[in-house]
Design an enzyme around this catalytic site. Structure first.
Site, short mmCIF file in Angstrom:
data_model
loop_
_atom_site.label_atom_id
_atom_site.label_comp_id
_atom_site.label_asym_id
_atom_site.label_seq_id
_atom_site.Cartn_x
_atom_site.Cartn_y
_atom_site.Cartn_z
N ARG A 121 0.85 -1.20 0.00
CA ARG A 121 0.00 0.00 0.00
C ARG A 121 0.88 1.25 0.00
NH1 ARG A 121 -2.97 -3.95 2.06
NH2 ARG A 121 -5.26 -3.87 2.02
N SER A 167 -13.36 -10.61 -1.71
CA SER A 167 -12.07 -10.06 -1.26
C SER A 167 -12.22 -8.59 -0.91
CB SER A 167 -11.00 -10.23 -2.34
OG SER A 167 -9.79 -9.59 -1.94
N GLU A 183 -6.75 -14.59 6.92
CA GLU A 183 -5.39 -15.04 6.59
C GLU A 183 -4.73 -15.80 7.74
OE1 GLU A 183 -2.60 -11.19 7.34
OE2 GLU A 183 -4.23 -10.97 5.90
#
Length: 452
Positions: A35, A185, A337
C-alpha cells in the site's frame, strides 16, 4: 541449514525436543509495504519507505511500478537501527513520475499487485498489460474490472473477469460512484480507494454483496490514505454502512516506517503456544490496523498468555505457552489469513474447534479450506469442511508429506505441526518467499534454544 536443503522438494520440518525460548525479529508487513508503494507512486512529491519487506510480492509491486515509470531507489545504511522489513537501515525512495505505457506487469500470484495496480494503470498514458502465475488466472478480479469500466476505464480481458488483461490508460480517469460486490475479497475495495484521490471526481464505493471479509485491511487502506493527506469518509467514522468516499486531491510524499508483519509472526508465536515455551516479537505496535494483532486474543483463548514490554514507542510482545492447547469456536471473517496457522494449532488441541466466516479462503492462493482439510487429515487428523469454514477434531498425528499448493501460509502451517509431530516434511517450503523469504533460517534459529 544449507541452501540445497531449503530448495529440495521436501523440507524436513524441524522437531522441537523441548519448550521453545526465543526472540524472533519479524520482517516488515507486506500489506503496509505494498500500500505504501502505491500511495508513494501516486504522490505529488518523493517519499520514503523504511524497513520495507523484501519478498516476492513486494518486489513484484516495485517492478510493476517501475515499468510504469515510477522511480524506486533502494538504499541500505548500516548506521540505522531497526528490526522490521529488510536489512537493518534499508529504505526505498519512491520518486513519482508521469505514469506511462506501453508496459508489462507480472503480478505473480500476488493479490495486492493484481488488484491494486489496474486502477493505477488507468492513470497511465498508454496500455499496461497484466499477466501472472497460472493460479492468478483463477483468482477473482471481475469486481475491479467492472468497477473501473463504470468509472470510465477501457479494459480488454476477453470477458473473462480475470487475468490476463490490458488496461488502456488515458492519463486520467473520471471516477464517480460505483457499486461492487466485494464479498470475495476486501482488496476490491482497497484497490479503488488507493487510486481514488487521483481520479477527477474521486470515488464513492458501495459494497452490495454479503458479509465483507477482512475489514482490518480496508481500515489499513483508509488509515494510510489519511496519512498522506486524502479525505476519506467511511463507516468506521460515522459514514454510511458499506460505503466509502474519497475526494480528489494531491497526495503528500511521506517518510513511512513499515511495521513488522504481525500475520507472519503467527508461526513463531504458535511455537511458544504448542511447546509450552516463550517467544518474544520486538517492535509489536501498540496501535495497528493489521489483522495479525488479533493473535493476542486468539492465542490467549487457546491457552497462551500475552504481555507487552518496553515503552510506548518501542514495545515487544511476549507469548508464553501454558503446556495445554484449547479448542476454540471463532468467527475469523475479519482475519481470514490467520486461518491456516490457527487450524494447525487446533489440530493439536485438547478439544474440538470450529473456524467460521472464511468461505472466501477458497479463492486465495489456493483453496485453503480444502487444502487444510486434506493435508491435516493425511497426517491422521479429523478435519471437515463446513459451508464457511472448518471443524477440527484433534487426533494423534503422525509424520508424512505436507503439501503447500504454492501457498506460503500452508507451508508455515505444516511447520507448526512438525514442531511436535516427528517426521513431517514440507513440500516446497520455498513458497514462503512470497512474504517471508528467510522462513527456514528463522525457524531453525528459533529452535536453537529448544534443543532441536
Amino acid at each position: 541449514m544449507t541452501e540445497s536443503s531449503v530448495q529440495s522438494a521436501h523440507w524436513p520440518a524441524p522437531y522441537a525436543s523441548g519448550a521453545v525460548e526465543a526472540t524472533v525479529t519479524v520482517p516488515g508487513s507486506k500489506s503496509v509495504t505494498n500500500r505504501g508503494l502505491v500511495l508513494a507512486a501516486l504522490a505529488a512529491e518523493p517519499g520514503w519507505l523504511r524497513r520495507p519487506l523484501r519478498s516476492r510480492d513486494t518486489l513484484l509491486m516495485a517492478e510493476a511500478l517501475r515499468a510504469m515509470g515510477v522511480g524506486i531507489e533502494e538504499t541500505v545504511s548500516s548506521s540505522s537501527g531497526g528490526t522490521a522489513g529488510g536489512p537493518s537501515g534499508e529504505a526505498w525512495r519512491v520518486i513519482p513520475a508521469g505514469l506511462h505505457g506501453p508496459a508489462s506487469v507480472d503480478v505473480g500470484n500476488a493479490g495486492t499487485v493484481m488488484r491494486f495496480l489496474p486502477p493505477v494503470a488507468t492513470l497511465a498514458d498508454g496500455p499496461v498489460r497484466f499477466d501472472g502465475d497460472p493460479r492468478s488466472y483463477e483468482r477473482p478480479l471481475h469486481s475491479v474490472i467492472d468497477a473501473l469500466r463504470v468509472l470510465g476505464a477501457r479494459i480488454d480481458d476477453d470477458d473473462r473477469g480475470s487475468l490476463p488483461l490490458t488496461v488502456h490508460g488515458g492519463g486520467a480517469l473520471d471516477g464517480g460512484t460505483v457499486e461492487i460486490d466485494a464479498s470475495a475479497s476486501s482488496q476490491f475495495v482497497s484497490a479503488l480507494l488507493l487510486s481514488a484521490p487521483r481520479f477527477n471526481q474521486g470515488v464513492e464505493v458501495r459494497h452490495t454483496g454479503s458479509v465483507l471479509p477482512s475489514l482490518p485491511h480496508i481500515r489499513m487502506t483508509v488509515d494510510m490514505l489519511r496519512g498522506v493527506g486524502a479525505q476519506v469518509d467511511e463507516p468506521e467514522t460515522g459514514g454510511e454502512p458499506n460505503v466509502w468516499r474519497v475526494s480528489p486531491s494531491a497526495l503528500l510524499g511521506r517518510d513511512l516506517t513499515v511495521e513488522p508483519d504481525l500475520s507472519n509472526a503467527q508461526p513463531f508465536l504458535a511455537a511458544a503456544l504448542i511447546t509450552g515455551g516463550r517467544v518474544t516479537v520486538p517492535d509489536w505496535p501498540a496501535r495497528t490496523t493489521q489483522p495479525g494483532d488479533a493473535l493476542r486474543e486468539i492465542f490467549t483463548a487457546m491457552g497462551g498468555s500475552c504481555e507487552f514490554t518496553g515503552t510506548a514507542g518501542s514495545t515487544s510482545l511476549t507469548l508464553t505457552g501454558s503446556g495445554r492447547i484449547h479448542g476454540v469456536d471463532l468467527d475469523l471473517s475479519e482475519v481470514g489469513e490467520l486461518t491456516p496457522g490457527i487450524a494447525a494449532v487446533a489440530a493439536l488441541a485438547d478439544s474440538p474447534s470450529t473456524l467460521r466466516g472464511v468461505a472466501h479462503l477458497r479463492l486465495h492462493e489456493t483453496d485453503r479450506l480444502a487444502a487444510l482439510t486434506k493435508e491435516i487429515n493425511e497426517l491422521g487428523g479429523d478435519v471437515t469442511e463446513t459451508a464457511d469454514g472448518l471443524h477440527i477434531r484433534p487426533r494423534p498425528l503422525h509424520g508424512g508429506v505436507f503439501h503447500t499448493y504454492d501457498d506460503h501460509r500452508m507451508a508455515t502451517a505444516g511447520a507448526i505441526i512438525g514442531l511436535v509431530v516427528p517426521g513431517v516434511e514440507i513440500e516446497n517450503v520455498s513458497t514462503t518467499a512470497k512474504t517471508l523469504p528467510d522462513f527456514p533460517r528463522m525457524w531453525t534459529e528459533m529452535l536453537a534454544g529448544a534443543g532441536a
